[in-house]
Design a protein around this motif. Structure first.
Motif, PDB file in Angstrom:
ATOM      1  N   CYS A  34       1.933   5.309  -0.587  1.00  0.00           N
ATOM      2  CA  CYS A  34       2.083   5.638  -2.114  1.00  0.00           C
ATOM      3  C   CYS A  34       3.421   5.122  -2.233  1.00  0.00           C
ATOM      4  N   GLU A  35       3.781   3.912  -3.126  1.00  0.00           N
ATOM      5  CA  GLU A  35       4.879   3.569  -3.404  1.00  0.00           C
ATOM      6  C   GLU A  35       5.234   3.453  -4.678  1.00  0.00           C
ATOM      7  N   GLY A  36       6.121   4.046  -5.314  1.00  0.00           N
ATOM      8  CA  GLY A  36       6.380   3.913  -7.048  1.00  0.00           C
ATOM      9  C   GLY A  36       5.214   4.320  -7.944  1.00  0.00           C
ATOM     10  N   GLY A  37       4.201   5.101  -7.262  1.00  0.00           N
ATOM     11  CA  GLY A  37       3.133   5.329  -8.288  1.00  0.00           C
ATOM     12  C   GLY A  37       1.805   4.539  -8.006  1.00  0.00           C
ATOM     13  N   GLN A  38       2.105   3.514  -7.039  1.00  0.00           N
ATOM     14  CA  GLN A  38       0.905   2.484  -6.653  1.00  0.00           C
ATOM     15  C   GLN A  38       0.680   2.934  -5.223  1.00  0.00           C
ATOM     16  N   ASP A  39      -0.834   2.599  -5.051  1.00  0.00           N
ATOM     17  CA  ASP A  39      -1.188   2.878  -3.465  1.00  0.00           C
ATOM     18  C   ASP A  39      -1.245   1.463  -2.821  1.00  0.00           C
ATOM     19  N   VAL A  40      -0.929   1.357  -1.618  1.00  0.00           N
ATOM     20  CA  VAL A  40      -1.043   0.033  -0.979  1.00  0.00           C
ATOM     21  C   VAL A  40      -1.171   0.383   0.443  1.00  0.00           C
ATOM     22  N   ILE A  41      -1.774  -0.697   1.081  1.00  0.00           N
ATOM     23  CA  ILE A  41      -2.219  -0.459   2.482  1.00  0.00           C
ATOM     24  C   ILE A  41      -1.393  -1.336   3.028  1.00  0.00           C
ATOM     25  N   ARG A  42      -0.536  -0.898   4.176  1.00  0.00           N
ATOM     26  CA  ARG A  42       0.413  -1.763   4.894  1.00  0.00           C
ATOM     27  C   ARG A  42       0.082  -2.077   6.307  1.00  0.00           C
ATOM     28  N   ARG A  43      -0.196  -3.191   6.483  1.00  0.00           N
ATOM     29  CA  ARG A  43      -0.350  -3.438   8.056  1.00  0.00           C
ATOM     30  C   ARG A  43       0.827  -4.096   9.112  1.00  0.00           C
ATOM     31  N   THR A  44       0.775  -3.292  10.145  1.00  0.00           N
ATOM     32  CA  THR A  44       2.079  -3.969  10.860  1.00  0.00           C
ATOM     33  C   THR A  44       1.532  -4.514  12.104  1.00  0.00           C
ATOM     34  N   ASP A  45       1.532  -5.666  12.578  1.00  0.00           N
ATOM     35  CA  ASP A  45       1.002  -6.487  13.610  1.00  0.00           C
ATOM     36  C   ASP A  45       2.339  -6.825  14.616  1.00  0.00           C
ATOM     37  N   ARG A  46       1.745  -6.221  15.796  1.00  0.00           N
ATOM     38  CA  ARG A  46       3.047  -6.663  16.892  1.00  0.00           C
ATOM     39  C   ARG A  46       2.261  -7.379  18.006  1.00  0.00           C
ATOM     40  N   THR A  47       1.178  -8.048  17.754  1.00  0.00           N
ATOM     41  CA  THR A  47       0.592  -8.738  18.736  1.00  0.00           C
ATOM     42  C   THR A  47       1.360 -10.206  19.097  1.00  0.00           C
ATOM     43  N   GLY A  48       2.084 -10.656  18.248  1.00  0.00           N
ATOM     44  CA  GLY A  48       2.669 -11.758  18.919  1.00  0.00           C
ATOM     45  C   GLY A  48       4.187 -11.615  18.998  1.00  0.00           C
ATOM     46  N   LYS A  49       5.157 -12.654  19.221  1.00  0.00           N
ATOM     47  CA  LYS A  49       6.605 -12.331  19.391  1.00  0.00           C
ATOM     48  C   LYS A  49       7.312 -11.558  18.619  1.00  0.00           C
ATOM     49  N   ARG A  50       7.046 -11.742  17.189  1.00  0.00           N
ATOM     50  CA  ARG A  50       7.620 -10.767  16.226  1.00  0.00           C
ATOM     51  C   ARG A  50       6.842  -9.898  15.554  1.00  0.00           C
ATOM     52  N   GLU A  51       7.331  -8.959  15.024  1.00  0.00           N
ATOM     53  CA  GLU A  51       6.736  -8.007  14.102  1.00  0.00           C
ATOM     54  C   GLU A  51       6.037  -8.470  12.694  1.00  0.00           C
ATOM     55  N   VAL A  52       4.935  -8.662  12.271  1.00  0.00           N
ATOM     56  CA  VAL A  52       4.737  -9.272  11.214  1.00  0.00           C
ATOM     57  C   VAL A  52       4.153  -7.915  10.325  1.00  0.00           C
ATOM     58  N   VAL A  53       4.828  -7.723   9.073  1.00  0.00           N
ATOM     59  CA  VAL A  53       4.536  -6.409   8.149  1.00  0.00           C
ATOM     60  C   VAL A  53       3.789  -7.230   6.817  1.00  0.00           C
ATOM     61  N   SER A  54       2.559  -6.851   6.648  1.00  0.00           N
ATOM     62  CA  SER A  54       1.544  -7.408   5.222  1.00  0.00           C
ATOM     63  C   SER A  54       1.196  -6.224   4.398  1.00  0.00           C
ATOM     64  N   GLU A  55       0.743  -6.428   3.489  1.00  0.00           N
ATOM     65  CA  GLU A  55       0.043  -5.600   2.680  1.00  0.00           C
ATOM     66  C   GLU A  55      -1.075  -5.916   1.711  1.00  0.00           C
ATOM     67  N   VAL A  56      -2.099  -4.965   1.248  1.00  0.00           N
ATOM     68  CA  VAL A  56      -3.228  -5.370   0.347  1.00  0.00           C
ATOM     69  C   VAL A  56      -3.184  -3.923  -0.280  1.00  0.00           C
ATOM     70  N   GLY A  57      -3.840  -4.451  -1.688  1.00  0.00           N
ATOM     71  CA  GLY A  57      -4.106  -3.254  -2.399  1.00  0.00           C
ATOM     72  C   GLY A  57      -3.354  -2.783  -3.580  1.00  0.00           C
ATOM     73  N   ARG A  58      -2.235  -3.538  -3.803  1.00  0.00           N
ATOM     74  CA  ARG A  58      -1.420  -3.096  -4.716  1.00  0.00           C
ATOM     75  C   ARG A  58      -1.862  -3.231  -5.914  1.00  0.00           C
ATOM     76  N   SER A  59      -2.795  -4.348  -6.143  1.00  0.00           N
ATOM     77  CA  SER A  59      -3.297  -4.537  -7.539  1.00  0.00           C
ATOM     78  C   SER A  59      -4.632  -3.863  -7.890  1.00  0.00           C
ATOM     79  N   LEU A  60      -5.099  -2.952  -6.928  1.00  0.00           N
ATOM     80  CA  LEU A  60      -6.333  -2.380  -6.817  1.00  0.00           C
ATOM     81  C   LEU A  60      -6.041  -1.083  -7.422  1.00  0.00           C
ATOM     82  N   THR A  61      -7.103  -0.359  -8.258  1.00  0.00           N
ATOM     83  CA  THR A  61      -7.044   1.018  -8.839  1.00  0.00           C
ATOM     84  C   THR A  61      -6.937   1.928  -7.563  1.00  0.00           C
TER      85      THR A  61
END
Length: 76
Positions: free
Chosen positions: A33-60
């Motif tokens: 929960c960020e600033g009143g919004q729900d968000v799903i955050r994904r942190t992928d450490r399978t590669g050489k560098r960490e990749v952080v992405s998100e989904v759901g910020r525009s959803l109810t």
């Protein structure tokens, strides 16, 4: 329910409150929960560098919880 559209994570300068965490190997999913919004955050450490992405910020709140349930059960 729309397809998952993972985008680069944007903290938007707010504090993130992690409500739940699920880990699958080197990939971690967080329901946040960020600033009143729900968000799903994904942190992928399978590669050489960490990749952080998100989904759901525009959803109810309800849609995000439905999506989270699918992530947790492995449906998504």
């Amino acid at each position: 329910m729309p397809d998952l559209d993972w985008r680069p994570y944007d903290s938007r300068g707010t504090t993130s409150r992690v409500r739940e965490i699920v880990t699958r190997g080197k990939v971690e999913f967080e329901l946040c929960c960020e600033g009143g919004q729900d968000v799903i955050r994904r942190t992928d450490r399978t590669g050489k560098r960490e990749v952080v992405s998100e989904v759901g910020r525009s959803l109810t709140h309800r849609e995000t919880l439905e999506l989270w349930s699918q992530v947790v059960t492995g449906e998504r």
